[in-house]
Design an enzyme around this catalytic site. Sequence first.
Site, PDB file in Angstrom:
ATOM      1  N   ASP A 197      -2.444   8.429  -1.694  1.00 38.90           N
ATOM      2  CA  ASP A 197      -3.763   9.058  -1.705  1.00 38.90           C
ATOM      3  C   ASP A 197      -4.113   9.577  -0.327  1.00 38.90           C
ATOM      4  O   ASP A 197      -3.461   9.250   0.661  1.00 38.90           O
ATOM      5  CB  ASP A 197      -4.828   8.043  -2.154  1.00 38.90           C
ATOM      6  N   ASP A 240       0.860  -1.184   0.000  1.00 41.22           N
ATOM      7  CA  ASP A 240       0.000   0.000   0.000  1.00 41.22           C
ATOM      8  C   ASP A 240       0.895   1.233   0.000  1.00 41.22           C
ATOM      9  O   ASP A 240       2.131   1.128   0.032  1.00 41.22           O
ATOM     10  CB  ASP A 240      -0.970  -0.034   1.180  1.00 41.22           C
ATOM     11  N   SER A 241       0.291   2.413  -0.056  1.00 37.97           N
ATOM     12  CA  SER A 241       1.073   3.633  -0.244  1.00 37.97           C
ATOM     13  C   SER A 241       1.518   4.250   1.071  1.00 37.97           C
ATOM     14  O   SER A 241       2.300   5.198   1.068  1.00 37.97           O
ATOM     15  CB  SER A 241       0.231   4.655  -0.996  1.00 37.97           C
ATOM     16  N   GLY A 242       0.992   3.756   2.170  1.00 38.10           N
ATOM     17  CA  GLY A 242       1.228   4.413   3.453  1.00 38.10           C
ATOM     18  C   GLY A 242       0.160   5.438   3.769  1.00 38.10           C
ATOM     19  O   GLY A 242       0.041   5.887   4.909  1.00 38.10           O
ATOM     20  N   GLY A 261     -10.787   4.241   0.559  1.00 35.87           N
ATOM     21  CA  GLY A 261     -11.647   5.059   1.402  1.00 35.87           C
ATOM     22  C   GLY A 261     -12.946   4.400   1.794  1.00 35.87           C
ATOM     23  O   GLY A 261     -13.882   5.084   2.208  1.00 35.87           O
ATOM     24  N   ASP A 319      -8.282  -7.117  -0.043  1.00 35.57           N
ATOM     25  CA  ASP A 319      -7.391  -7.454   1.070  1.00 35.57           C
ATOM     26  C   ASP A 319      -8.074  -7.035   2.348  1.00 35.57           C
ATOM     27  O   ASP A 319      -8.904  -6.122   2.344  1.00 35.57           O
ATOM     28  CB  ASP A 319      -6.054  -6.710   0.970  1.00 35.57           C
ATOM     29  N   GLN A 366     -11.011   7.814  -4.976  1.00 39.32           N
ATOM     30  CA  GLN A 366     -11.605   8.248  -3.709  1.00 39.32           C
ATOM     31  C   GLN A 366     -12.972   8.875  -4.005  1.00 39.32           C
ATOM     32  O   GLN A 366     -13.592   8.514  -4.996  1.00 39.32           O
ATOM     33  CB  GLN A 366     -10.664   9.211  -2.965  1.00 39.32           C
ATOM     34  N   CYS A 388      -8.512 -27.684   5.298  1.00 36.01           N
ATOM     35  CA  CYS A 388      -7.204 -27.122   5.648  1.00 36.01           C
ATOM     36  C   CYS A 388      -6.485 -28.019   6.638  1.00 36.01           C
ATOM     37  O   CYS A 388      -7.059 -28.928   7.231  1.00 36.01           O
ATOM     38  CB  CYS A 388      -7.347 -25.702   6.195  1.00 36.01           C
ATOM     39  N   CYS A 422      -8.154 -28.017  10.174  1.00 35.39           N
ATOM     40  CA  CYS A 422      -9.401 -28.794  10.280  1.00 35.39           C
ATOM     41  C   CYS A 422      -9.148 -30.286  10.043  1.00 35.39           C
ATOM     42  O   CYS A 422      -9.924 -31.122  10.500  1.00 35.39           O
ATOM     43  CB  CYS A 422     -10.429 -28.255   9.296  1.00 35.39           C
ATOM     44  N   CYS A 424     -14.164 -27.986   5.875  1.00 34.93           N
ATOM     45  CA  CYS A 424     -12.906 -27.365   5.448  1.00 34.93           C
ATOM     46  C   CYS A 424     -11.810 -28.425   5.344  1.00 34.93           C
ATOM     47  O   CYS A 424     -11.714 -29.325   6.177  1.00 34.93           O
ATOM     48  CB  CYS A 424     -12.508 -26.284   6.448  1.00 34.93           C
ATOM     49  N   HIS A 447      -6.272 -21.525   9.588  1.00 32.59           N
ATOM     50  CA  HIS A 447      -7.631 -21.891   9.173  1.00 32.59           C
ATOM     51  C   HIS A 447      -8.354 -20.721   8.514  1.00 32.59           C
ATOM     52  O   HIS A 447      -8.955 -20.873   7.447  1.00 32.59           O
ATOM     53  CB  HIS A 447      -8.475 -22.406  10.335  1.00 32.59           C
TER      54      HIS A 447
END
Lengths: 418, 418
Positions: free
Chosen positions: A150, A96-98, A267, A317, A240, A357, A360, A355, A386
């Site tokens: 941004d 990300d840009s910070g 945003g 994300d 934005q 995984c 599990c 699941c 998990h």
Amino acid sequence: MTLPFTVQAKAGSARQARIHTAHGDVETPAFMPVGTSGSVKAVPQDILEDLGAGGLGAQIILSNTYHLYLRPGHELVRNLGGLHKFMSWDRALLTDSGGFQVFSLSELRKVSEEGVSFRSHLDGTSHLFTPERSMEIQIALGADIVMAFDECTEHPAEKERTRQSMELTLRWAKRSKEYFEKHKDECSWGTSGDREIGGSGDRESEGSPEPPKLLEIAVIGGKNHSEQRPTTPALFGIVQGGMYADLRRESAERTIEIGFPGYAIGGLSVGESREKTMEMIAATLEILPKDKPRYVMGVGYPEEIVQYAAMGVDMMDCVLPTRAARHGLLFTSEGRMNIKNARYAQDQLPPDPKCNCRVCGRYTRAYLRHLFVSQEPLAAVLNTIHNLAFYLDTMRSVRHAIELGDLSGMLRGSVSLA
Amino acid sequence: MTLPFTVQAKAGSARQARIHTAHGDVETPAFMPVGTSGSVKAVPQDILEDLGAGGLGAQIILSNTYHLYLRPGHELVRNLGGLHKFMSWDRALLTDSGGFQVFSLSELRKVSEEGVSFRSHLDGTSHLFTPERSMEIQIALGADIVMAFDECTEHPAEKERTRQSMELTLRWAKRSKEYFEKHKDECSWGTSGDREIGGSGDRESEGSPEPPKLLEIAVIGGKNHSEQRPTTPALFGIVQGGMYADLRRESAERTIEIGFPGYAIGGLSVGESREKTMEMIAATLEILPKDKPRYVMGVGYPEEIVQYAAMGVDMMDCVLPTRAARHGLLFTSEGRMNIKNARYAQDQLPPDPKCNCRVCGRYTRAYLRHLFVSQEPLAAVLNTIHNLAFYLDTMRSVRHAIELGDLSGMLRGSVSLA
């Protein structure tokens, strides 16, 4: 384009596609686990590579510029060959840009035309992030996808204030792109990777080396795209416009005018209702080009990410699956499960019987509850594995449904995820 | 004997042997990682199974009766099928008696002929451990090897006080054995495992079922011993006697008179010098039978466990590799490494270039330092995996040297481990 993106199937507005990064392909719609400080908290990299059904694992993870800038420092990461090498992650990375992180500092920051001055949450020292500085740091880190700097507009905000903030983000997007285009070839893994980066004063990046030829061709199909892989990071623009659909549309149009190989919607998830989030995403997606990746930042619950994918979002994300895991909240096909609840004390079922995984497949709710209430470090490890597997499996199911041309079952099923 | 033990090679006093438990063989000399509350802190079980060179992994781990008794409670563990099943660990398990832990509570405990009354460190509630209670709890947990309830004599202690403490431990050893022999078949995984354990009032274990036939034959050789595997846990006696060699010898002789399938040397590593520790171990080993496993509790540094193995010790356990890992201290072939040291900030070597563990194969000192100073949960995970791999590899090298008939190289090399 600097980041080949091939759409492979569609279902309504949703698409199943592939982003071809220099560090492997990313199947989309994709959920990107968050590795704030160069580590997806509590999970070793080899387990990340093997997460979820089918062993596809996480194909891309996100890391935070703000955190890595403060510690261990982007110069150190560059000296050590970039973030991929530093953290031993040879798959795709996004930073990300910070901007969002310094936005979160609230009282510790001050915004001007130049950028954002802020105090470190670690030691109170003063710092300045500008679009140029954010690009410099991100290029030093060397992620495959980097984000324009941004301003994340606070919520709620009046329309005029939101417009001013949007205009600032647009000016910063131009500055981000200008700096990025000049310096993107300084990244450690590009074609000029045999340069001595971070060495003594003769760093070639200080001069003006010929930028490596960018790859312009997006190839349709699932074959080996290594010959079409990018040789530099790709910069995404961020839309934005707060909670105003017309501003969102305008921000999208004007960000597209600047021109990026992918677009994010920022945003959101700042306190608004889920209906408002969806409305803003829908308004923006109308405008964003269909031949480039579209990324909604910072979402969401399992049922949300299914909905957004259905609307045509390619990347998402969120810290939710990792952070919730450390607080004992598990996401399952039967809904959310607070593993510390006494009712699980003698429950011999796996966290999610549906699941596949590795958690599990091996451990019971009773054991996970014991680990959590005993504050055993293994609790965070297993809960996180998990939750991430569940998120990645959810996206895998979404992609499969798109291939079959029908997401309606996923959308109905997703209600029970809540 | 209830626990077949086959010596396969000797080098001086050292022996390379195999303990055949109901949950797999244990190659000795063995270091046993400590899983205090049913978890080796921060390490998933599948990684434990794959630790160290050769992929042998940890063949036996230790868990603490005191901690599991308090949380989640031994009755709960029994109801869920025993500790192996509860924590999903199908290899050998050893539980301590709880004696050392309540000894460590110091001001919260009171010793009488009956046992030790103490207050929980968790909630201050009052509890009583007796030899019978310790056996009951350990049988409920169902480890392969359980330990007699003993008093760990404080250090320093006058000789008369030490003798009284030793005598108490001997009386408790008899009581431990008496209770254990009557109830050992109640363990959940024995031949009577189809009983409904922890069910309603008709628990057969309350009656007097015919004990399963014990296996008396120790078979020499490395073949499949599944047909000779024990069907109940085995109880080890513990030698005490403080820092007095004559008391140690007397304690050993009288513990042997009681008769156990294995013997531990307890009450060491309580503040005495390393020379004194070695003197006490040597005095005791003179007496202990050579055809049964010999276990020194709570040791030690890598160079120490090599020395003790050379003296003829078969089993050791210690929290050192796991606890030190969480404090950033790594054990390597080049010595101890404090990973938070600034000198490692840009060090691209693995923690130990000679180590083949999954951490050294993938990550740099710079990255591990970053994780530690950033307080990332992955730091404990990776540091612990490396330290345990290093300990297990050390014991593997010791076993190999014994097979070759010469431990002198290991003993010289072990000096550099310090």
